[in-house]
Every structure is written in C-alpha cells, then in structure tokens.
Design an enzyme around this catalytic site. Structure first.
Site, PDB file in Angstrom:
ATOM      1  CB  CYS A  65      -0.951  -0.011   1.189  1.00 40.65           C
ATOM      2  SG  CYS A  65      -0.189   0.453   2.749  1.00 40.65           S
ATOM      3  CB  CYS A 104      -1.180  -3.313   2.319  1.00 41.35           C
ATOM      4  SG  CYS A 104       0.587  -3.132   2.538  1.00 41.35           S
ATOM      5  CG  ASP A 119      -5.234  -5.921  64.981  1.00 40.21           C
ATOM      6  OD1 ASP A 119      -4.648  -6.042  63.887  1.00 40.21           O
ATOM      7  OD2 ASP A 119      -4.693  -6.117  66.082  1.00 40.21           O
TER       8      ASP A 119
HETATM    9 ZN    ZN Z   1       0.540  -1.303   3.938  1.00 40.44          ZN
END
Ligand code: ZN
Length: 512
Positions: A58, A150, A327
C-alpha cells in the site's frame, strides 16, 4: 484499539503520529526531507516505489519503506496517495535529481498512464525478480489497487488511516463518555506484520542491492510483549536471510482479507483520592476479611469508602492503601488514618472542591461505622508521602487493660514516669503466618495511666509506629520484653484498643 492480539504497543508509524505525538514515525532519513514543508520522494526512491507498488504494497507502507519521516503525506486519502505515487512513477526526471511528490496540492489534471513495455530502467535489473507489470490505465489500476489488501500491513495503514475508521474510533471514545484533557492512542498489531515487513524489506534489499536505512525495519522494542510476539521478533532477529526466504514468500503474498480491528478500547489514566478515616466499630476490618474464599464480615473500611467513589468516578476498580492499619477490633479515633484510593479507568475525573465535599458527605451519611475527612484529589506521586517515614512516625493509643490480681492506683502510677522505653518484639504469634520471624526494637515514648477499678485501668501510649500494642500489654508468652504484665508483675490482658492519632501530616488538612 485492538487488532488480532491482546497485546498493545504504541503505534510506530503514521497512525500514531497524527494522534497527539507520543509515537513518532520510526523512519527519518534526516533533515534534508524535513526542511521542506512538502515531503518529497527522490529519484532514488523510484525503483523502490515501483517494486513495492507492483508486489501489492500500500502507498503508506511504500512511504515508510522510502523512509518518509514527515507525517503530512500519510494523512492523505489512500486513493490520492495511490494516484500520486503512480504519477511519481510516470514522471521522468523533470528536475535535475529530485521529483517533487506533492500531495499537499494534488494534481488536478487527469493523468493518462500509458502502457509501457518495461518499468523504469532502475527496476528489473535483477533477473531473479519476476517481471513487474506496469499500469495500463489509471481508472482500472486505481480501482484494482484500492481494494487490494496490502501485503505488508494487511490493511492496517489502509482502512485504519481513513476517515471512516477514525470516525469509528471517535464514536467509541464519545460513547464511552470519558472526561479527559489529553490522550494516547495506541494499538496492538498482529505479530505477523513483523514477518511480512521483514520479507518486504529483504525484497527491497535484494532487488535494489540497497543497504539504505537498515535501521528502519528493526522490530520495535516493546516492553509489554509476551511470548508470541517476542518469539516472532526473536526469530526474525536470529534467522538468516536465506533461511527466511525459504520459509516465507518474498514479496509477502497478497492477503485476501483486510486485517480487522477486533476491538476499540478506551482507557483513562488512574485518578487518586486521599483523605483520613475514623473507624468507630470493633467489628469492621480495614479490608475485606475473607478466609478460604469465605467472607467473615460483611463489610470493610475500604469498601464503605470506595463504593461511593467508584460510583461517582465511574471507575472499573480501585486500589486502597493507608498509613498502617488497625485490627478488626481496634477503633481509629482522633483525626483519623490517612488513606489513598487509586481509581482505575475512571470515566469522570473532574471534581470541584465543592463536589468532593459533597462526596465526603455522602460517604459519611451512609454509615455510622466510619467517617471520612480531608477527602481530596491527589497525584500519584503525593501518595509516596503517606508511606515514607512510616516507621519513624509516632502513634498514640488508648488501651483498656485487665489484671488478674487486684491493683491500686499507686501500683500503676510509676508507668507515667517511664520515658523512651525500649522493647524487643518478636513477631507476634498471631501474625506469624504472614510475617517473617524477626525481633524488632520498638520504643514506647510515653505512657499515662488512668485507674478505673481493682482489675481495670486505661493506658494512654505514645509509641513508635509499628509497635504491637496488644503484645506489649499481655507479653505474647514472653515474646515482647518488657511488657505491662512483667512491669506490673501480674498477668495483664488488653480488652479494648483505640488508635488516638496517626501522626502523618498528609494529605493536607482541609477546612471542612
Ligand atoms: Zn501497507
């Protein structure tokens, strides 16, 4: 935001760069590029762009591989980037050695991409690489590549950088209804991305014979990693290039499906509230009293206080801490005991002093077993002050004591004259199951006796913090020396104990 794995890492690349600046793009070729407000790709990048574009990478990943450090470019829509990258490939050297890749002002004219027999000269010099097809037509090419996932980032830098996804994140943040003034955007990525990135890098290296920016693609150091991610990164560090190429397709294969965001998660930093509490009950533990999964008493100091805070701050959980503890059968009177509560992942974080006062009132109205004062917002750092020097601080107590043999007022009067009495205290039998056996030296600074009847008197003590008062009275079978029994030469026992003051000057006193 989560994606494919429960791990989280800060986003190394443009996703985070735009989200407030914690993470910066991890690649930066240097000042040369940064000087210009318009980022540019140089002629040297042309073969890399060509190679990666044609193997299904991409545009944003391509920019990363070309070491474009400025975030401006990454912000542009995917389609514009794709178009501009292709225009960049089409352009021959218009200037001497640099071609401006300017998507700040995208070209308005329609560029016709003509079919070429070969890619640019710089590419395909290596016989080992398959012939890279060139783009025939802008429209079909853009459409084809626009939907192509991609092969390096699996779409993380495609879909998730687009307006639609950012809108989705915004919606999530808004609907989660948090108050905040600043934020960090982080995401966890599938470990597979490291492998794909390596493969793509090797491709570039192989085809270009390039050694530029080898540090661009080192796996990110990630403290929050667990085994799987670390294993992948470790393996990638160890494996030889030729072995890697045997096991993983290079370039990485084009995935069919987009990487999906499994979950978008919002978290707010913790908020801290401090104050002092009084405990008026001898039947109330400080923290939930649970033995073998069974609850012994229905409530506790921390629950009575934090229940209301949790509701008001709309937090997921809390952590309670205090300056020492009493306590279950010991009351805490006087100005009370300093405490702090960490509220984890609160939705609401802004409270005025007036609202805190109201909150304190709500807590106080809800139970007669405890009261709270000086309730306020504090910083995480300030809480350290509550704990520091805890051992050196003094505490004052009031103890109701019983003796087996009858006593007269004169028998106990001498206690008032004892100052700075040194004790050797072996770890009490009653706490031996959770504390290591040791002999501790403690100091009783002063005592004041108050005669009640032949078998009872009240003793007011000022002691070093950490002194076990009950053991000082009855002696714990000789484990605390000296003790009230040994001093009076009688058997003594403690019937009631109250903490009269905890001398820690934190948190600041409020005039309410
Ligand atoms: Zn990419």
């Amino acid at each position: 935001m989560r994606s494919a794995s429960p791990l989280r890492e800060s986003v190394p690349a443009p996703l985070a760069a735009r989200e407030g600046g914690r993470a910066r793009p991890r690649v930066d070729r240097g000042a040369q590029r940064e000087l210009s407000s318009m980022s540019s790709l140089t002629e040297k990048d042309r073969p890399i762009v060509q190679l990666l574009l044609n193997t299904g990478t991409c545009p944003r990943c391509i920019l990363r591989f070309c070491c474009v450090g400025s975030q401006t470019l990454y912000r542009h829509p995917y389609k514009d980037l794709m178009k501009d990258l292709k225009e960049f490939l089409k352009k021959r050297q218009e200037k001497e050695d640099t071609v401006c890749f300017d998507v700040v002002d995208p070209p308005c004219k329609r560029i016709r991409l003509e079919h070429t027999e070969e890619g640019p000269d710089d590419v395909n010099h290596n016989g080992g690489l398959q012939q890279i097809p060139s783009f025939n037509n802008e429209d079909t090419a853009v459409e084809n590549l626009a939907v192509k996932v991609c092969n390096v980032c699996l779409g993380v830098l495609q879909e998730f950088c687009e307006v639609d996804f950012v809108k989705k994140v915004c919606q999530k943040v808004n609907s989660a209804d948090y108050q905040f003034t600043s934020f960090v955007f982080s995401m966890s990525l599938p470990p597979q991305l490291s492998v794909r990135e390596r493969a793509a890098w090797l491709l570039v290296k192989q085809e270009m014979g390039a050694t530029a920016c080898p540090d661009c693609f080192k796996p990110a150091k990630n403290k929050q990693s667990v085994f799987t991610r670390m294993a992948v990164i470790k393996a990638l560090e160890k494996i030889k290039e030729e072995d890697f190429l045997k096991h993983f397709p290079c370039p990485p294969s084009s995935p069919k499906n987009l990487c999906v965001a499994l979950e978008i998660q919002c978290n707010n930093g913790a908020v801290f509230v401090a104050g002092r509490y009084n405990k008026y009950s001898r039947n109330l533990p400080q923290t939930p009293w649970i033995i073998d999964g069974e609850r012994k008493l229905e409530s506790s100091v921390e629950e009575l206080i934090s229940g209301h805070l949790m509701a008001e701050f709309k937090a997921d959980s809390f952590n309670f801490s205090s300056s020492g503890r009493e306590d279950v059968d010991v009351r805490t009177l006087g100005n009370g005991r300093p405490f702090a509560i960490e509220l984890v992942n609160p939705r609401r974080i802004h409270f005025t002093a007036e609202e805190m006062k109201g909150l304190q009132q709500t807590i106080n109205n809800s139970s007669d077993k405890i009261q709270v004062r000086d309730l306020q917002l504090v910083t995480r750092e300030a809480i350290g002050r509550m704990k520091e020097g805890e051992e050196e601080k003094t505490k004052t107590y009031s103890a109701l004591i019983w003796t087996d043999k009858a006593i007269q007022k004169e028998d106990i009067a001498f206690l008032d004259d004892i100052k700075e009495l040194k004790l050797d205290q072996k770890t009490p039998l009653r706490v031996l199951h959770r504390r290591p056996l040791a002999v501790r030296c403690r100091i009783i600074h002063t005592m004041k006796s108050e005669y009640l009847d032949e078998h009872h008197f009240r003793l007011h003590l000022k002691t070093q913090a950490g002194t076990y008062i009950k053991e000082f009275v009855h002696g714990d079978f000789g484990r605390t020396k000296p003790n009230i029994g040994s001093l009076l030469n009688r058997t003594a026992d403690i019937l009631e104990l109250d903490v009269e003051s905890v001398d820690v000057d934190w948190p600041p006193t409020l005039d309410n």
